[in-house]
Write a protein that holds these residues in place. Structure first.
Motif, short mmCIF file in Angstrom:
data_model
loop_
_atom_site.label_atom_id
_atom_site.label_comp_id
_atom_site.label_asym_id
_atom_site.label_seq_id
_atom_site.Cartn_x
_atom_site.Cartn_y
_atom_site.Cartn_z
N VAL A 211 0.86 -1.18 0.00
CA VAL A 211 0.00 0.00 0.00
C VAL A 211 0.90 1.23 0.00
O VAL A 211 2.01 1.19 0.54
CB VAL A 211 -0.97 0.03 1.20
N PRO A 212 0.46 2.30 -0.63
CA PRO A 212 1.38 3.44 -0.83
C PRO A 212 1.88 4.06 0.46
O PRO A 212 3.03 4.48 0.53
CB PRO A 212 0.51 4.44 -1.60
N LEU A 213 1.05 4.12 1.48
CA LEU A 213 1.45 4.82 2.70
C LEU A 213 1.57 3.82 3.85
O LEU A 213 0.62 3.10 4.16
CB LEU A 213 0.42 5.90 3.07
N TYR A 214 2.74 3.82 4.46
CA TYR A 214 3.02 2.85 5.52
C TYR A 214 1.95 2.92 6.62
O TYR A 214 1.43 1.89 7.08
CB TYR A 214 4.41 3.11 6.10
N GLY A 215 1.59 4.12 7.04
CA GLY A 215 0.66 4.29 8.16
C GLY A 215 -0.72 3.71 7.86
O GLY A 215 -1.47 3.37 8.78
N ASP A 216 -1.06 3.60 6.57
CA ASP A 216 -2.38 3.08 6.23
C ASP A 216 -2.54 1.61 6.58
O ASP A 216 -3.66 1.10 6.61
CB ASP A 216 -2.65 3.25 4.73
N LEU A 217 -1.42 0.93 6.79
CA LEU A 217 -1.50 -0.49 7.11
C LEU A 217 -2.28 -0.73 8.39
O LEU A 217 -2.80 -1.82 8.60
CB LEU A 217 -0.08 -1.06 7.29
N PHE A 218 -2.34 0.26 9.26
CA PHE A 218 -2.92 0.05 10.58
C PHE A 218 -4.22 0.81 10.76
O PHE A 218 -4.60 1.17 11.87
CB PHE A 218 -1.88 0.44 11.65
N ARG A 219 -4.88 1.03 9.64
CA ARG A 219 -6.16 1.76 9.69
C ARG A 219 -7.31 0.82 9.32
O ARG A 219 -7.20 0.01 8.39
CB ARG A 219 -6.14 2.95 8.74
N VAL A 220 -8.40 0.98 10.04
CA VAL A 220 -9.57 0.14 9.80
C VAL A 220 -9.99 0.19 8.33
O VAL A 220 -10.32 -0.84 7.72
CB VAL A 220 -10.75 0.62 10.68
N ALA A 221 -9.95 1.38 7.76
CA ALA A 221 -10.43 1.55 6.39
C ALA A 221 -9.62 0.73 5.40
O ALA A 221 -10.08 0.45 4.29
CB ALA A 221 -10.40 3.02 6.01
N ASN A 222 -8.41 0.36 5.80
CA ASN A 222 -7.55 -0.40 4.88
C ASN A 222 -7.48 -1.87 5.20
O ASN A 222 -6.60 -2.57 4.70
CB ASN A 222 -6.13 0.19 4.90
N ASP A 223 -8.39 -2.35 6.03
CA ASP A 223 -8.41 -3.79 6.29
C ASP A 223 -8.47 -4.54 4.95
O ASP A 223 -9.16 -4.13 4.02
CB ASP A 223 -9.65 -4.16 7.11
N ASN A 224 -7.75 -5.62 4.87
CA ASN A 224 -7.75 -6.47 3.67
C ASN A 224 -7.33 -5.71 2.42
O ASN A 224 -7.90 -5.84 1.35
CB ASN A 224 -9.12 -7.13 3.47
N ASN A 225 -6.28 -4.89 2.62
CA ASN A 225 -5.69 -4.18 1.47
C ASN A 225 -4.88 -5.15 0.64
O ASN A 225 -4.78 -6.34 0.95
CB ASN A 225 -4.84 -3.02 1.99
N LYS A 226 -4.26 -4.63 -0.38
CA LYS A 226 -3.55 -5.53 -1.30
C LYS A 226 -2.27 -6.12 -0.69
O LYS A 226 -1.67 -7.02 -1.25
CB LYS A 226 -3.22 -4.79 -2.60
#
Lengths: 1083, 548
Positions: free
Chosen positions: B230-245
């Motif tokens: 995912v482009p932004l490291y911090g997004d890994l730990f956000r609810v909205a990004n659950d089950n990202n690529k």
């Protein structure tokens, strides 16, 4: 008195039998007369025999009788249960009037054993009874609490909360759980007696051994407690009214000593210094409130907005503008100043002087063909904890009608409304002692924190540095609208039929229903370091219905020297089928109590609901008993009961429980007839088997799977819980009844013209085939409940004794009774290879401390851990001692039990047992000193230990860093002053400080308590008759006057949730002093 | 006399499709541990605390049984050790229970579904045994052929679990579909990645590499999205990004499902104290050592370990009172620091600046730092990402990745290093670093980067295998800190004793009431937890791990 009259009708039928069987002889002539009781009322049903013959009669409803006597030499023997036997020579008289007086000998008391009634003289089993008046003097709500110390061999585990469930153990602890006795009320088995009004009770009988109890077979192993309630009686006044009123106050007493604010700061600094000492470094002084200097400073403000430990002066008007404790969408803003002087006494703040009231109106009466008793009871008892309250309203109606001369229809029924507020602890309050409740919190809250902040909101640990106790005053205030109440109905309808004079057939169908409703609010909190983040609302309800159907036939016949009493019966019952439900919702729009329901909480998945359904357990039973007596001298009894229960699989569903006993009234032997000092002496012996199945779940026979959102759901779609299944139970269809084999040898004696009565029982109870969950490996899946299997044995043995002396002082009758029981409890066998009971319930964890182990050769629930030899005094001592993790000066030095030079788990040992070796009570009564009466009651419990876990919270700095410190810590070990008992106060939590169960927490729990003194004044007869009253007694009493004990905690009466959490004191609810007064009125 | 049970199910009722599917769900459910704080598959204690990334935190008396664990000297009776052991076997038992049901499946259950479910079940069993292998090493093995009174009682340990783990993952890899109906299900690629990880742990570099190559080239998520960062490291730990690529296999978390057990119950204690999100309970405080590791020089980490040298250490607010002004460190640091470690003066997600000691329960014991990954944001709180139905709001809907694609890349890089393909390894590492250096992902404060973030890729070709190995390993530390991996990495690399004893010695000097007073890591013992004493007592065939 009433108790004795109850049996007139039974005696009447017996006497009729005798009359009919008597033979008419040639020289006979008639005598007549009237028998009166001590009040001058005619006594119906008195048995009158011509001595040495079988001829006799019974008095009629007015006490009159006619009888033919063989000659002038004839001697008439008047007998009536509960009254002294009287022998009278007829001489030439034709009219023989007699007055009988109540018997002083306790051997003549009536023993109600549920299916039948006997005189103590005839009893061959181990049976105790308690007088109703002994019980009602204790100002508690629950009758089982009142049994404490009154019956030898009965242990009552309870606490000071009104309405708390108490736990009764008869002759020890037979099993690993399910040790509660069977309660029988008016012939019906019932799971709990807390609905009963003490003033309604007529008799209380405890059946202790198999000979007495195994008529209840499969459910009798833990003893049987039989209550009967008051009935209307035949004859005498047609209407009697009694009013019993008791009022009073309970004082909360003193809490344990907590350091004042200045000492708290000083000892926090001491902790830093001690920490540095053991680290070999200079101390680091830093605290959010007390600063960073080498001397702690009490700040001007504990909290200002988000800043803790603020110094300086504030513009309070400006601060008030910023004040916010209500709008959670913004930051909370409080200003809190430190409490001054000795600080806040949190125990005082959460307790109060609590009023209590109990009143019962009893109306009883009779007509030609009916009898009735109506009891209307009210109990209102406040707890010493703020808002805690117990309330019970009861209505009892017992009636009996003579449908025909030989057919009676009767019923006993009680409706009860019961409400208990703010009970602390699990198990209906019985778990309060090992509970982290508000009592404990009062000792964890630093005294420096005030109850309220500057602007009226609650203050608390939001001010940093005091860890996590929550303001207990606030906690209680917020729960004041929480309610829980139950309404119940309990009773039976019976028919008694005497087809022929010797035989009574009885059929009874009974039932009980119970329904409850609860609701509770939990507010958002703001004042604590750890706050609730939601408003929660809970509501729940449930109902249960159980029934019992009993049919018995009782045949009693006496011919010549032989007496025979045969009982056969059949019983079917269901322990209760029902359903419960409960719901929870969050954050209603408004917290207005008129607004909040489950439906007005936030919609959606945070609104949850659950319910459960249970079918109860079915029992089917057949039983019989034969009592045979020869010459009233040799007594034999044999009992057999066969029970089937749905708790067990079909292969072992049925169990058979026999018992036999013999009695020898040695005083009737010729060689003792001349003895002037022996009035009566009986030797009894009994042996038998009783069963128990309380400890096994009805589903134990099945392998089951379950679903449940907590254990097995999963949001596989990342949003909602998908239902999952898991194995919930491993079955054992082969489980069978636990068997309790009892042996009892007893002596009943009455000596010196009934001045001394002695009842002694030596007993032993071996419980075999104990049902428990033999630990299975987690490889089976730990969520599956392991099956209960029959392994293990428990031994209980002891001595029960009752000694009663009576006599006169200053023309007054006095009576001194000592009841006591010695108990030895021991786990004899467990599953193969196991040396201790390895199930989670038997190994409770309190903040990482596991103080209890059930080990072979020890009592149930014994304390287990490291034995503290003292404190390490120096590094040299540490180095020379066995290797011990975390060892350092001032810390615990554990004993190297196995001597291997290393302290390991193998060095844990026995630290004592919570089971008292002896419990007993002393009652002293003066019955009639002029118009006064006096009763004193004392209780003692000896030889038990208490695990005072509350010290873990208050004596160790790191347990909850910053929370309150007990005053006794001032005597702890320091590098300067040494010490050898209370360990160093430092910021280190390890094996050698506060993480292990060890003997530091174990204290002697023995105590002696002067429990009650009551002085009554009876209005003189002359005054009474002017007022048309039969009785008016006024009384005052003091309860729990003083306690002698070495125990350090709040109260040595530490029970807790037996059987696996016995004697653990965390937040024990104390039994405190109370003052009572009241009146007993009768007309 | 016969009273049938209520509210429960018999075996026979579970052989329908719904019953079998539910049994699989029940097997997934144990990823959350469901009780206690240490039972789930997050491994925050077993992987991260033991891996020196954090200490227990809070104060010394709280959950004191963890003290001896983090001091590498647990008693065999330690309850938290048993909790983890027990939860893993509950997972295993649920799988085994399902596999016993499967042959009796209702005839209407399609073969395809049966195969897929069997593969999911075996994937999960592989996972639970992998946990046991990592933490206990010599854990006993039972499969569906053994049950209560049917062989379980004779279980022994000591035989290697790897073949069974590999067999389960291989079955899953061979039989799972590439995409699944629900994002939380294991798919073929998740099985492949886990299989490759198992091979890596066994140092089967070539086999692992082959799988990693395939996964990196072709792998996709259960939703069918091709694996990527995912482009932004911090997004890994956000609810909205659950089950990202990047999510290869993750513990699915959701709030308000009716139980907090679906909302990361393992993490409930791991929030700041006395303020900040949740307000409780101050556990899982990142270590000085970890925080310092993020120091960079020329945008690269200090692989020589000099980050703990006084000149390079991060400035902290240890023993700085709340009322005293504090300026945070101004030296060059890796931007991932401020996604991983909460520190005074920096934005604590959207909760304002971390105030330092005010939110720390006992700074003198746990140090100055707060956890930051898996902490909820105010935005998440207001959009339903926090479960507030229990005693604290420390329950989140933030998924916890068991394997994420960056982890795959770094594991692949390891295999490549060991196979001598250093440049391929550098390529993988640089992929991870490139994402981390995306300025859009920096923590910002007042419109500017919140600290002096300096990060570069390894621009120079790697020619020295040792250097490459160190760089790969260090990258794992920086990228995956706090995610439950580090201790197991240190053990399998064989460097646990040296690394951790150095850590203890260093950390010990940082706080006076250090939890590490007297602690040491005993090689040959502390690599694994003891078999719980209660199980030793029950199963006579078990042998205790060395040193206990």
């Amino acid at each position: 008195m009433i108790m004795k009259e109850l049996y007139r009708r039974l005696s009447l039928s017996l006497a009729l039998l005798l009359m009919l069987s008597s033979t008419v002889l040639a020289q006979e002539r008639m005598v007549s007369g009237t028998v009166k009781d001590e009040n001058g009322d005619g006594m119906p049903g008195v048995n009158i025999l011509v001595k040495g013959t079988a001829s006799g009669t019974a008095s009629d409803a007015d006490g009159k009788f006619n009888l033919s006597v063989p000659s002038n030499d004839a001697v008439l023997v008047f007998t009536f249960i509960g009254y002294g036997t009287k022998e009278v020579s007829v001489g030439s008289r034709t009219v023989v009037d007699e007055v009988l007086v109540p018997d002083q000998t306790s051997l003549d008391e009536v023993i109600v054993t549920g299916y039948s009634v006997e005189s103590r003289r005839e009893v061959t089993g181990a049976v105790s009874s308690v007088k109703a008046s002994d019980l009602t003097v204790v100002p508690t709500g629950n009758i089982e609490q009142q049994l404490q110390g009154r019956v030898a061999g009965v242990t009552v585990v309870t606490n000071g909360q009104p309405g708390s469930t108490s736990q009764i153990r008869v002759r020890g602890f037979g099993a690993f759980g399910g040790n509660e006795p069977l309660y029988i009320v008016d012939g019906l088995p019932v799971g709990s007696t807390e609905f009963l009004n003490p003033d309604d009770i007529e008799t209380t009988t405890v059946l202790k051994d198999a000979a007495a109890a195994s008529i209840y077979g499969a459910r009798a192993a833990n003893g049987v407690i039989v209550y009967t309630t008051k009935k209307g009686v035949k004859g005498g006044k047609t209407l009697r009214v009694s009013l019993d009123v008791l009022g009073g106050f309970t004082d909360p007493g003193e809490g344990i000593d907590i350091m004042n604010p200045a000492d708290h700061a000083k000892w926090t600094w001491k902790a830093f210094e001690n920490t540095g000492f053991n680290a070999g470094e200079p101390p680091v002084y830093t605290h959010p409130q007390f600063g960073t200097g080498s001397t702690p400073q009490i700040p001007d403000y504990l909290l200002v907005g988000s800043q803790s430990g603020v110094n300086g002066t504030l513009d309070l008007a400006a601060e008030r503008e910023k004040y916010n404790v209500t709008d959670f969408s913004k930051d909370i803003y409080q200003v809190t100043t430190p409490a001054e002087g000795s600080g806040t006494n949190w125990y005082d703040a959460i307790t109060r002087t609590a009023p209590l009231f109990r009143g019962t109106l009893g109306i009883s009466g009779n007509s030609d063909k009916s009898r009735y008793y109506i009891g209307i009871g009210v109990q209102e008892q406040a707890g010493i904890l703020n808002y805690q309250n117990f309330r019970r309203y009861s209505l009892r109606v017992n009636t009996e009608f003579d449908l025909l001369k030989n057919l009676r229809l009767g019923e006993n029924v009680q409706f009860t409304y019961r409400q208990v507020r703010l009970l602390q602890g699990a198990g209906g309050g019985s778990g309060s002692s090992d509970d982290e409740n508000d009592i404990l919190t009062a000792f964890r809250m630093p005294t420096i924190i005030p109850i309220y902040d500057e602007f009226g909101g609650y203050a608390g640990t939001r001010a940093a540095g005091f860890n996590n106790p929550g303001n207990p005053v606030a906690n209680l205030d917020r729960q004041k609208d929480n309610r829980g109440f139950a309404s119940s109905g309990f009773g039976n309808v019976y028919l008694e039929f005497e087809p022929v004079p010797d035989l009574v057939l009885r059929s009874s169908i009974g039932g009980n229903f119970n329904s409850f409703y609860t609701w509770s609010y939990f507010a958002r909190t703001y004042e604590n370091s750890e706050n609730n983040s939601a408003v929660t609302y809970n509501e729940g309800a449930g109902q249960v219905f159980g029934w019992t159907f009993t049919n018995t036939a009782n045949w009693k016949k006496t011919f010549d020297d032989h007496s025979l009493d045969v009982l056969v019966g059949q019983e079917a019952l269901n322990t209760g089928e029902g359903r419960n439900m409960g719901g929870q919702g969050l954050n209603p729009f408004s917290e207005d109590r008129d607004f909040v329901t489950l439906s007005t909480t936030t919609p959606g998945s945070t609104r949850t609901v659950g319910s459960n359904y249970f079918k109860g357990v079915n029992f089917t039973s057949y039983f019989g008993r034969i009592n045979y007596g020869f010459k009233d001298k040799y007594l034999v009894s044999f009992v057999l009961r066969r029970d089937g229960s749905s708790r067990f699989g079909s292969e072992n569903r049925w169990g058979t429980f026999p018992a036999g006993s013999v009695g020898w009234r040695i005083s009737e032997e010729n060689f003792l007839q001349g003895s002037s000092w022996i009035d009566d002496l009986k030797i009894r012996g009994g042996y038998g088997v009783m069963g128990n199945s309380n400890n096994v779940d009805p589903n134990n026979q099945y392998f089951l799977y379950a679903t449940g959102v907590d254990p097995a759901s999963y949001p596989i779609d990342n949003s909602s819980a998908a239902e999952g299944y898991y194995r919930s139970r491993i079955g054992n269809s082969a489980a069978k009844w636990e068997k309790a084999i009892t042996m009892n040898i007893g002596f009943d004696g009455s000596f010196f013209n009934s001045k001394l009565d002695v009842v002694i029982d030596f007993w032993r109870k071996d419980t075999e085939d104990l049902l428990f969950q033999v630990p299975i490996t987690v490889l089976n899946g730990p969520n599956a409940t392991p099956p209960f299997v029959n392994v293990g044995e428990m031994l209980n043995r002891g001595v029960d004794l009752q000694i009663l002396t009576r006599g006169k002082i200053a023309n007054s009758d006095y009576e001194l009774t000592v009841n006591g029981g010695f108990l030895h409890n021991e786990i004899v066998a467990l599953n193969e290879g196991a040396t201790y009971l390895q199930i989670a319930d038997a190994d409770p964890d309190f903040r990482g401390i596991r103080p209890i182990r059930n080990q072979l050769g020890q009592s149930i629930s014994s304390f287990f851990g490291y034995k503290v030899m003292g404190l390490f005094q120096s590094t040299e001592e540490v180095n020379a001692a066995a290797t011990q993790d975390g060892a350092a000066p001032g810390r615990f030095r554990y004993q190297d039990i196995n001597g291997d030079g290393e302290i390991t788990v193998d060095d844990r040992t026995w630290l004592g047992s919570p089971v008292p070796k002896f419990t007993g009570g002393i009652t002293f009564k003066i019955k009639n000193f002029r118009n006064f009466d006096l009763e004193m009651y004392m209780f003692t419990s000896l030889g038990n230990k208490i695990f005072n876990m509350s010290k873990w919270y208050t004596d160790f700095y790191p347990s909850f860093t910053g929370a309150a410190i007990a005053q006794r810590v001032t005597g702890s070990w320091t590098p300067e002053n040494g010490g050898n008992s209370i360990p160093i106060f430092e910021n280190n939590s390890n094996f050698s400080t506060n993480t292990q169960s060890n003997s530091y927490y174990v204290e002697d729990g023995s105590y002696f308590r002067f429990q009650n003194i009551t002085i009554g004044y009876n209005l003189p007869v002359a005054t009474l008759s002017r007022m048309s009253l039969e009785k008016l007694r006024l009384f005052v009493g003091l309860n729990n006057i003083f306690t002698i004990t070495d125990y350090d905690g709040l109260d040595p009466s530490v029970g807790g949730d037996v059987d696996f959490r016995y004697g653990i004191d965390i937040g024990n609810f104390p039994i405190t002093r109370s003052f009572t007064f009241g009146l007993n009125l009768g007309f | 006399m016969e009273v049938t049970p209520t509210a429960s199910i018999t075996n026979a009722q579970l052989t329908s499709k719904a019953g079998l599917e539910g049994s699989i769900i029940g097997s997934y459910a144990m990823l959350h541990g469901r009780g206690g704080f240490y039972a789930g598959s997050t491994n925050w204690l077993w992987g991260s605390v033991l891996g020196a990334e954090a200490n227990k935190g809070t104060n010394s008396g709280d959950q004191a049984q963890v003290n001896e664990i983090q001091a590498y000297n647990p008693q065999t009776t330690n309850n938290s050790v048993f909790e983890k052991y027990s939860a893993c076997y509950e997972g295993v038992a649920r799988v085994n229970s399902f596999l016993r049901l499967l042959p009796d499946a209702d005839p209407t259950v399609e073969e395809e579904d049966k195969t897929r479910m069997e593969a999911e079940a075996k994937f999960l069993r592989g996972h639970y045994y992998f946990e046991l292998k990592k933490i206990f090493n010599n854990a006993p093995y039972v499969d569906e052929t053994k049950d209560y009174k049917e062989g379980v009682e004779d279980a022994t340990n000591g035989s290697d679990l790897w073949p069974m783990i590999v067999a389960d993952f291989t079955f899953a890899w061979d039989n799972l579909p590439e995409t699944q109906g629900a994002p939380g299900r294991a798919n073929k690629w998740a099985a492949g990645a886990y299989l490759a990880k198992a091979l890596l742990f066994q140092k089967k570099w070539a086999e692992a590499k082959a799988l990693f190559d395939n996964i990196i080239a072709n792998g996709k998520t259960a939703k069918g999205e091709k694996y990527g960062l995912v482009p932004l490291y911090g997004d890994l730990f956000r609810v909205a990004n659950d089950n990202n690529k990047e999510s290869v296999f993750a513990i699915q978390a959701a709030a308000a499902t009716g139980t907090i057990n679906n909302a990361n119950p393992d993490f409930v204690l791991n929030f700041t104290y006395n303020g900040g999100p949740a307000g409780c309970c101050g556990f899982f405080q990142p270590s000085f050592e970890l925080a310092n590791s993020f120091r960079t020089a020329s945008g690269l980490p200090l692989l020589d370990g000099s980050y703990t040298a006084p000149a390079n250490e991060l400035k902290t607010d240890q023993l700085v009172p709340a009322a005293t002004a504090f300026v945070p460190d101004t030296g060059p640091i890796d931007p991932r620091l401020d996604h991983s470690v909460g520190r005074r003066g920096l934005p604590y997600l959207d909760h304002g600046l971390h105030p330092g000691v005010a939110w720390i329960r006992d700074q003198n014991y746990g140090g100055p730092y707060a956890p930051k990954k898996f902490i909820w944001t105010k935005a998440e709180e207001s959009s339903g990402g926090v479960d507030k139905s229990s005693w604290t709001p420390g329950y989140t809907a933030i998924n916890v990745a068991i394997i994420r694609f960056a982890d795959v890349l770094l594991m692949a890089a390891e295999a490549e290093v060991e196979l001598g393909n250093l440049e391929k390894a550098r390529e993988y590492v640089n992929m991870v670093r490139t994402r981390a250096s995306n300025p859009a992902g920096f923590v910002m404060n007042g419109g500017a980067p919140a600290a002096n973030y300096v990060i570069n890729i390894y621009a120079t070709a790697w020619t020295d295998a040792t250097l490459a190995r160190n760089a790969v390993r260090f990258e794992r530390k920086l990228e995956l800190s706090g995610e439950g991996h580090r201790f197991f990495d240190l053990v399998r690399w064989g460097v646990a004793a040296t690394t951790l004893n150095a850590y203890l010695a260093y950390e010990r000097t940082k706080v006076s009431a250090s939890p590490f007073l007297g602690a040491s890591f005993e090689a040959g013992k502390a690599e694994y937890m003891p078999i719980p004493q209660v199980e030793m007592d029950i199963l006579k065939g078990l042998t205790q791990n060395p040193g206990y």
